[in-house]
Design a protein around this motif. Structure first.
Motif, PDB file in Angstrom:
ATOM      1  N   LYS A 189       0.799  -1.228   0.003  1.00  0.00           N
ATOM      2  CA  LYS A 189       0.091  -0.051  -0.170  1.00  0.00           C
ATOM      3  C   LYS A 189       0.881   1.279   0.057  1.00  0.00           C
ATOM      4  N   GLY A 190       0.424   2.238  -0.356  1.00  0.00           N
ATOM      5  CA  GLY A 190       0.894   3.783  -0.413  1.00  0.00           C
ATOM      6  C   GLY A 190       1.649   3.853  -1.854  1.00  0.00           C
ATOM      7  N   PRO A 191       2.428   4.993  -1.599  1.00  0.00           N
ATOM      8  CA  PRO A 191       3.236   5.394  -2.834  1.00  0.00           C
ATOM      9  C   PRO A 191       4.316   4.370  -3.254  1.00  0.00           C
ATOM     10  N   VAL A 192       4.461   4.242  -4.489  1.00  0.00           N
ATOM     11  CA  VAL A 192       5.553   3.461  -4.957  1.00  0.00           C
ATOM     12  C   VAL A 192       7.141   3.968  -4.903  1.00  0.00           C
ATOM     13  N   LEU A 193       7.931   3.404  -4.337  1.00  0.00           N
ATOM     14  CA  LEU A 193       9.351   3.886  -4.046  1.00  0.00           C
ATOM     15  C   LEU A 193      10.286   3.717  -5.536  1.00  0.00           C
ATOM     16  N   ARG A 194      10.564   4.645  -6.156  1.00  0.00           N
ATOM     17  CA  ARG A 194      11.442   4.865  -7.251  1.00  0.00           C
ATOM     18  C   ARG A 194      12.492   5.432  -6.923  1.00  0.00           C
ATOM     19  N   ALA A 195      13.608   5.036  -8.008  1.00  0.00           N
ATOM     20  CA  ALA A 195      15.022   5.443  -7.903  1.00  0.00           C
ATOM     21  C   ALA A 195      14.987   7.058  -7.757  1.00  0.00           C
ATOM     22  N   GLY A 196      15.744   7.425  -6.612  1.00  0.00           N
ATOM     23  CA  GLY A 196      15.655   8.936  -6.460  1.00  0.00           C
ATOM     24  C   GLY A 196      14.775   9.466  -5.335  1.00  0.00           C
ATOM     25  N   THR A 197      13.914   8.591  -4.772  1.00  0.00           N
ATOM     26  CA  THR A 197      12.969   8.923  -3.711  1.00  0.00           C
ATOM     27  C   THR A 197      14.057   8.949  -2.471  1.00  0.00           C
ATOM     28  N   THR A 198      13.823   9.956  -1.602  1.00  0.00           N
ATOM     29  CA  THR A 198      14.836   9.954  -0.375  1.00  0.00           C
ATOM     30  C   THR A 198      13.777  10.351   0.946  1.00  0.00           C
ATOM     31  N   ILE A 199      13.988   9.442   1.750  1.00  0.00           N
ATOM     32  CA  ILE A 199      12.934   9.535   2.955  1.00  0.00           C
ATOM     33  C   ILE A 199      13.802   9.230   4.208  1.00  0.00           C
ATOM     34  N   CYS A 200      13.235   9.846   5.139  1.00  0.00           N
ATOM     35  CA  CYS A 200      13.525   9.502   6.543  1.00  0.00           C
ATOM     36  C   CYS A 200      12.865   8.364   7.318  1.00  0.00           C
ATOM     37  N   ILE A 201      13.434   7.312   7.528  1.00  0.00           N
ATOM     38  CA  ILE A 201      12.427   6.293   8.323  1.00  0.00           C
ATOM     39  C   ILE A 201      13.042   6.458   9.890  1.00  0.00           C
ATOM     40  N   GLU A 202      11.797   6.518  10.609  1.00  0.00           N
ATOM     41  CA  GLU A 202      12.300   6.772  12.039  1.00  0.00           C
ATOM     42  C   GLU A 202      11.281   6.266  12.961  1.00  0.00           C
ATOM     43  N   PRO A 203      11.474   4.789  13.238  1.00  0.00           N
ATOM     44  CA  PRO A 203      10.673   4.117  14.219  1.00  0.00           C
ATOM     45  C   PRO A 203      10.590   4.815  15.705  1.00  0.00           C
ATOM     46  N   MET A 204       9.818   5.237  16.351  1.00  0.00           N
ATOM     47  CA  MET A 204       9.573   5.811  17.658  1.00  0.00           C
ATOM     48  C   MET A 204       8.881   4.740  18.602  1.00  0.00           C
ATOM     49  N   VAL A 205       9.492   4.061  19.297  1.00  0.00           N
ATOM     50  CA  VAL A 205       8.835   2.586  20.072  1.00  0.00           C
ATOM     51  C   VAL A 205       8.849   2.931  21.365  1.00  0.00           C
ATOM     52  N   ASN A 206       7.675   2.461  21.883  1.00  0.00           N
ATOM     53  CA  ASN A 206       7.303   2.891  23.377  1.00  0.00           C
ATOM     54  C   ASN A 206       7.144   1.377  24.012  1.00  0.00           C
ATOM     55  N   GLU A 207       7.735   1.498  25.191  1.00  0.00           N
ATOM     56  CA  GLU A 207       7.795   0.148  26.164  1.00  0.00           C
ATOM     57  C   GLU A 207       6.281  -0.008  26.361  1.00  0.00           C
ATOM     58  N   GLY A 208       5.582   0.598  26.771  1.00  0.00           N
ATOM     59  CA  GLY A 208       4.067   0.333  27.041  1.00  0.00           C
ATOM     60  C   GLY A 208       3.264   0.994  25.855  1.00  0.00           C
ATOM     61  N   SER A 209       2.291   1.597  26.305  1.00  0.00           N
ATOM     62  CA  SER A 209       1.147   1.969  25.319  1.00  0.00           C
ATOM     63  C   SER A 209       1.963   2.948  24.089  1.00  0.00           C
ATOM     64  N   HIS A 210       1.236   3.034  22.840  1.00  0.00           N
ATOM     65  CA  HIS A 210       1.751   3.746  21.916  1.00  0.00           C
ATOM     66  C   HIS A 210       1.104   5.288  21.855  1.00  0.00           C
ATOM     67  N   ARG A 211       0.401   5.525  23.122  1.00  0.00           N
ATOM     68  CA  ARG A 211      -0.101   6.941  23.219  1.00  0.00           C
ATOM     69  C   ARG A 211       1.165   7.861  23.610  1.00  0.00           C
ATOM     70  N   VAL A 212       0.647   9.014  23.088  1.00  0.00           N
ATOM     71  CA  VAL A 212       1.786  10.193  23.470  1.00  0.00           C
ATOM     72  C   VAL A 212       1.138  11.653  23.691  1.00  0.00           C
ATOM     73  N   MET A 213       1.678  12.495  24.407  1.00  0.00           N
ATOM     74  CA  MET A 213       1.106  13.825  24.232  1.00  0.00           C
ATOM     75  C   MET A 213       2.351  14.844  24.322  1.00  0.00           C
ATOM     76  N   THR A 214       1.671  15.822  24.077  1.00  0.00           N
ATOM     77  CA  THR A 214       2.753  17.138  24.051  1.00  0.00           C
ATOM     78  C   THR A 214       2.740  17.835  25.274  1.00  0.00           C
ATOM     79  N   LEU A 215       3.717  18.411  25.653  1.00  0.00           N
ATOM     80  CA  LEU A 215       4.042  19.201  26.968  1.00  0.00           C
ATOM     81  C   LEU A 215       3.687  20.705  26.655  1.00  0.00           C
ATOM     82  N   ASP A 216       3.695  21.396  27.783  1.00  0.00           N
ATOM     83  CA  ASP A 216       3.212  22.584  27.692  1.00  0.00           C
ATOM     84  C   ASP A 216       4.039  23.476  27.035  1.00  0.00           C
ATOM     85  N   ASP A 217       5.254  23.099  26.689  1.00  0.00           N
ATOM     86  CA  ASP A 217       6.404  23.903  25.977  1.00  0.00           C
ATOM     87  C   ASP A 217       5.721  24.083  24.302  1.00  0.00           C
ATOM     88  N   ASP A 218       4.707  23.261  24.101  1.00  0.00           N
ATOM     89  CA  ASP A 218       4.112  22.907  22.637  1.00  0.00           C
ATOM     90  C   ASP A 218       5.041  21.933  21.616  1.00  0.00           C
TER      91      ASP A 218
END
Ligand code: MG
Ligand code: MG
Length: 250
Positions: A189-218
């Motif tokens: 699924k999703g866009p096809v990868l072609r030669a010249g596609t440049t991407i950042c792959i960046e798994p963020m992995v949690n020990e517990g629940s996947h849920r996150v929140m943003t602090l008051d510093d925004d």
């Protein structure tokens, strides 16, 4: 629209990536329990990036105030460096972006400070390996979902959860471009990868629940349950010779 890059453009991104790799090595090596504050680490990173002829991508990006995003323990991403002094047993994610001759690279790595707990070490190892599982799918003719599915599968088989609210991204003359690269999804699924596609792959992995929140510093994103989170990211070019990691030391 996905902007495909030619060889010389990818080479410029690779030079930005080399500056990041050097900065990552030096700043992580200078991190001392009980001594280094997050602001110190940020200042150190900025000095190296500028001395190498790069520009920090993050500083001023949508008003972000620092060169580095630094996330400690339950911190996930986008951490604003504070006066907090790193402590033995902490896990600290350094996330840097660099512009070189107008081209960006972006990479993050989680480091342990001194002796860390077995759970923290395992979380870091699984997160790093999930990144490489995703990179292995960054091949001409595959789709973004093949990367997403590989990352998610590896993480969940190992008993952790993948953050949903934040995703990887295309990169080039902009820090964030199309396509989005979620760390969860279905193969073929999703866009096809072609030669010249440049991407950042960046798994963020949690020990517990996947849920996150943003602090008051925004900016600073943390786990909702206060459990640990790790984050590994490379900038990768899809080429006819396979995935090319642009943010490696050599
Ligand atoms: Mg990124
Ligand atoms: Mg990053």
């Amino acid at each position: 629209m996905i902007h495909l890059k030619n060889g010389s453009e990818i080479a410029k991104m690779g030079l930005a990536g080399k500056i990041i790799a050097k900065t990552m090595r030096e700043v992580s090596g200078a991190m001392v329990a009980g001594k280094s504050s997050l602001k110190d680490l940020d200042a150190h990173a900025e000095r190296i990036i500028l001395a190498e002829g790069g520009i920090p991508s993050f500083k001023g990006y949508k008003g972000f105030p620092a060169a580095a995003c630094i996330a400690v323990n339950e911190g996930v991403v986008h951490g604003i460096p504070t006066d907090y002094v790193v402590q033995e047993g902490d896990i600290v994610t350094l996330d840097f972006g660099v512009i070189w001759q107008g081209w960006h690279a972006d990479s993050a790595w989680t480091f342990g400070v001194g002796e860390i707990g077995e759970n923290a070490r395992r979380l870091m190892n699984v997160t790093k390996e999930s990144l490489y599982q995703g990179i292995g799918k960054a091949r001409v003719g595959n789709r973004v979902g093949d990367i997403s599915h590989a990352v998610q599968g590896y993480v969940e088989r190992n008993g952790y959860s993948i953050v949903r609210d934040l995703v990887g991204h295309g990169i080039g003359q902009n820090l964030h471009e199309e396509p989005s690269v979620p760390n969860f999804g279905k193969p073929k699924k999703g866009p096809v990868l072609r030669a010249g596609t440049t991407i950042c792959i960046e798994p963020m992995v949690n020990e517990g629940s996947h849920r996150v929140m943003t602090l008051d510093d925004d900016w600073t994103v943390v786990t909702q349950d206060g459990k640990l989170s790790a984050h590994f990211e490379h900038t990768v070019a899809v080429t006819s010779d396979g995935p090319l990691i642009l943010t490696m030391d050599e």
